[in-house]
Design a protein around this motif. Structure first.
Motif, PDB file in Angstrom:
ATOM      1  N   ILE A 112      -2.410  19.455  25.119  1.00 56.14           N
ATOM      2  CA  ILE A 112      -2.393  20.899  25.414  1.00 56.14           C
ATOM      3  C   ILE A 112      -0.972  21.349  25.735  1.00 56.14           C
ATOM      4  O   ILE A 112      -0.520  22.411  25.267  1.00 56.14           O
ATOM      5  N   ARG A 113      -0.269  20.543  26.497  1.00 54.37           N
ATOM      6  CA  ARG A 113       1.120  20.900  26.859  1.00 54.37           C
ATOM      7  C   ARG A 113       2.002  21.015  25.620  1.00 54.37           C
ATOM      8  O   ARG A 113       2.774  21.975  25.482  1.00 54.37           O
ATOM      9  N   VAL A 114       1.868  20.061  24.692  1.00 55.28           N
ATOM     10  CA  VAL A 114       2.658  20.118  23.450  1.00 55.28           C
ATOM     11  C   VAL A 114       2.252  21.334  22.617  1.00 55.28           C
ATOM     12  O   VAL A 114       3.099  22.014  22.024  1.00 55.28           O
ATOM     13  N   ALA A 115       0.955  21.634  22.580  1.00 52.11           N
ATOM     14  CA  ALA A 115       0.498  22.813  21.840  1.00 52.11           C
ATOM     15  C   ALA A 115       1.142  24.078  22.376  1.00 52.11           C
ATOM     16  O   ALA A 115       1.577  24.946  21.602  1.00 52.11           O
ATOM     17  N   LYS A 116       1.226  24.179  23.712  1.00 54.97           N
ATOM     18  CA  LYS A 116       1.745  25.398  24.335  1.00 54.97           C
ATOM     19  C   LYS A 116       3.271  25.444  24.364  1.00 54.97           C
ATOM     20  O   LYS A 116       3.872  26.508  24.153  1.00 54.97           O
ATOM     21  N   GLU A 117       3.889  24.304  24.624  1.00 55.61           N
ATOM     22  CA  GLU A 117       5.344  24.298  24.845  1.00 55.61           C
ATOM     23  C   GLU A 117       6.155  24.054  23.570  1.00 55.61           C
ATOM     24  O   GLU A 117       7.309  24.481  23.494  1.00 55.61           O
ATOM     25  N   VAL A 118       5.561  23.378  22.608  1.00 57.56           N
ATOM     26  CA  VAL A 118       6.315  23.002  21.407  1.00 57.56           C
ATOM     27  C   VAL A 118       5.843  23.768  20.177  1.00 57.56           C
ATOM     28  O   VAL A 118       6.641  24.405  19.483  1.00 57.56           O
ATOM     29  N   LEU A 119       4.541  23.736  19.917  1.00 57.33           N
ATOM     30  CA  LEU A 119       4.042  24.294  18.667  1.00 57.33           C
ATOM     31  C   LEU A 119       3.899  25.809  18.691  1.00 57.33           C
ATOM     32  O   LEU A 119       4.351  26.494  17.756  1.00 57.33           O
ATOM     33  N   GLU A 120       3.296  26.364  19.733  1.00 55.60           N
ATOM     34  CA  GLU A 120       3.056  27.811  19.749  1.00 55.60           C
ATOM     35  C   GLU A 120       4.345  28.622  19.749  1.00 55.60           C
ATOM     36  O   GLU A 120       4.402  29.669  19.080  1.00 55.60           O
ATOM     37  N   PRO A 121       5.420  28.178  20.447  1.00 59.58           N
ATOM     38  CA  PRO A 121       6.687  28.913  20.313  1.00 59.58           C
ATOM     39  C   PRO A 121       7.248  28.906  18.890  1.00 59.58           C
ATOM     40  O   PRO A 121       8.036  29.779  18.515  1.00 59.58           O
ATOM     41  N   MET A 122       6.832  27.942  18.082  1.00 59.70           N
ATOM     42  CA  MET A 122       7.251  27.876  16.678  1.00 59.70           C
ATOM     43  C   MET A 122       6.299  28.666  15.771  1.00 59.70           C
ATOM     44  O   MET A 122       6.486  28.717  14.556  1.00 59.70           O
ATOM     45  N   GLY A 123       5.255  29.261  16.379  1.00 58.28           N
ATOM     46  CA  GLY A 123       4.261  29.963  15.587  1.00 58.28           C
ATOM     47  C   GLY A 123       3.265  29.023  14.917  1.00 58.28           C
ATOM     48  O   GLY A 123       2.605  29.399  13.945  1.00 58.28           O
ATOM     49  N   LYS A 124       3.136  27.802  15.453  1.00 54.38           N
ATOM     50  CA  LYS A 124       2.253  26.786  14.880  1.00 54.38           C
ATOM     51  C   LYS A 124       1.105  26.491  15.836  1.00 54.38           C
ATOM     52  O   LYS A 124       1.148  26.809  17.010  1.00 54.38           O
ATOM     53  N   ARG A 125       0.086  25.830  15.285  1.00 55.70           N
ATOM     54  CA  ARG A 125      -1.086  25.464  16.082  1.00 55.70           C
ATOM     55  C   ARG A 125      -1.303  23.952  16.030  1.00 55.70           C
ATOM     56  O   ARG A 125      -1.004  23.318  15.012  1.00 55.70           O
ATOM     57  N   LEU A 126      -1.814  23.408  17.108  1.00 61.11           N
ATOM     58  CA  LEU A 126      -2.206  22.010  17.106  1.00 61.11           C
ATOM     59  C   LEU A 126      -3.453  21.873  16.240  1.00 61.11           C
ATOM     60  O   LEU A 126      -4.481  22.507  16.497  1.00 61.11           O
TER      61      LEU A 126
END
Length: 480
Positions: free
Chosen positions: A243-257
């Motif tokens: 969840i942390r990677v989804a929120k901190e890494v992917l979502e700022p890039m406009g991506k989804r886990l």
């Protein structure tokens, strides 16, 4: 390409040499390849492996090393060895197309050829059709248990397969049976079975922390990020870091886990817990993938428990068909051509009723209901018999031969097609995608749900024409 011509039982060669020495090398015979029992006590089999049989027949030749090896055995005549040195298959092969739904005691492959040629191809024919039909059938069972989505089941079996060929051709067969992807890369390269995969536990262990491992992977593969979350603790560590990677890494890039995978533990319990956690974070689109000794029986149990699973990675239990790992296909002589060109029926009689063969050169028909389109029965007739369904067609149920039976208001289809005609390949091999689609369409439109049950499926009838039944009964009464 490997020359697999010598992949045969040794007695094929001793018999063939015997036929040659006794002057029978040009004698035409008919063999049927069929099986007696559906794996896992199921309702049917998915035929597979024909393409590899075709490749074998096309390339069949004995090289000089083969001839020298056989000469060294000291059992074979020089004239026979010369014959092998110039060997080419010249017979006719008819078969049900790959992906055909098949039933016990119906010919999947029929070989009409000079006796030596028919004998020499036996082992490879059985090996090829038996193995891939077994795995395609197991895959069909697993995929039907999982659901209809194309990506629901992925084949993960290479490392537990019984050798390299089993891994590669098993992945091919699993795709025919319904699996949507494979972890076996070479199966994609060779056959176009979509290869997929993300990470092993070693990736997570390599980094100083689970979060760093997930973060690194997400940065490299932001468009296809699925994380393996059971290396340390599924709920207290893996899910939280995902969840942390989804929120901190992917979502700022406009991506989804895309998803998470668990490979251990109570799959039903953890999937339900994970679904709640992800949904609470607005990650309803995050898929839950499970692996770890999956088969159709476990899938049914997980569904009954309300598991929240989107996709299954299935390994050893599919690639080895662990619950029923032997497909009992056999290859039996059913006719010999006499000097006038007529085929004399031959029968194998056994103390075991199920091992008594249906004699003669035959045609396999499938009978369909005009009303529903579903298959009602299979019908075996002699090869040259006409089947007139414009009026009630009498047939014999071999289990209840005393009953007067008729097919009415039906459609009929000849099930075998010609593959080789006098040694020449005349069949256009369909794409794997077409074979897979053919399986799906039969299961949807032609095979009763009652035949697709996992427990006590309806038994598909295999009936005989009156002429064939009477000939068989007469041969059973004869003294040999």
């Amino acid at each position: 390409m490997r020359n697999l011509t010598m992949l045969m039982d040794y007695y094929e060669l001793t018999m063939s040499n015997g036929y040659f020495v006794k002057g029978y090398k040009d004698k035409i015979v008919v063999f049927d390849m069929f099986y007696r029992k559906n794996p896992d006590n199921g309702g049917f089999v998915v035929a597979a492996g024909l393409e590899q049989l075709i490749e074998y027949i096309k390339d069949m030749h004995f090289n000089q090393d083969d001839i020298e090896y056989l000469r060294g055995k000291g059992q074979f005549s020089e004239d026979f060895l010369d014959y092998l040195a110039n060997f080419k298959f010249t017979g006719t092969i008819e078969a049900v197309p790959e992906g055909t739904i098949c039933y016990p005691n119906t010919p999947m492959v029929t070989v009409t050829a000079p006796v030596i040629e028919a004998q020499l191809i036996e082992t490879m024919l059985l090996l090829t059709i038996n193995f891939q039909s077994l795995i395609a059938t197991k895959a069909s069972r697993i995929c039907r248990a999982a659901g209809d989505a194309n990506s629901v089941v992925m084949e993960f079996g290479a490392r537990r397969a019984h050798g390299a060929d089993a891994a590669i051709l098993g992945a091919r067969a699993a795709y025919i049976g319904g699996a949507g992807a494979t972890a076996t890369t070479i199966a994609d390269e060779m056959f176009g079975v979509p290869a997929t995969g993300t990470m092993a536990h070693s990736w997570i262990q390599f980094f100083d922390s689970e979060y760093e491992a997930f973060k690194a992977y997400a940065e490299v593969y932001p468009d296809s990020c699925t994380l393996l979350i059971d290396t340390y603790d599924i709920l207290k560590s893996g899910a939280i870091n995902a969840i942390r990677v989804a929120k901190e890494v992917l979502e700022p890039m406009g991506k989804r886990l895309k998803g998470v995978r668990i490979d251990s533990g109570d799959l039903a319990y953890f999937s339900k817990k994970l679904r709640k956690m992800f949904d609470a974070e607005g990650m309803e689109d995050c898929k839950i993938v499970v692996s770890n000794s999956i088969d159709e029986f476990l899938i049914k149990s997980l569904q009954k428990q309300g598991a929240k699973i989107d996709s299954y990675g299935v390994g050893e239990r599919m690639i080895t068909s662990k619950s029923d790992p032997v497909f009992g296909g056999v290859y039996k002589l059913v006719a010999v051509q006499d000097d006038s060109g007529e085929f004399t029926p031959k029968i194998k009689i056994s103390e075991n009723i199920e091992k008594i063969t249906n004699p003669g050169r035959k045609t396999l028909w499938r009978i369909f209901s005009k009303e529903t389109g579903y298959g009602l029965a299979d019908l075996l007739t002699f090869y040259d018999e006409e089947v007139d369904i414009s009026k009630p067609y009498p047939y014999v149920d071999p289990v209840k031969p005393w009953k007067k039976m008729y097919f009415e208001n039906v459609d009929i289809k000849k099930m075998q097609v010609t593959i080789f005609d006098k040694g020449e390949l005349v069949y256009n091999i369909p794409s794997l995608a077409k074979i897979r689609e053919y399986v799906a369409n039969q299961l949807k439109y032609q095979v009763w749900e009652e035949e697709q049950r996992y427990e006590n499926p309806h038994t598909h009838y295999v009936d005989l024409s009156k002429k064939l039944y009477e000939a068989k009964a007469s041969m059973l009464e004869k003294e040999y």
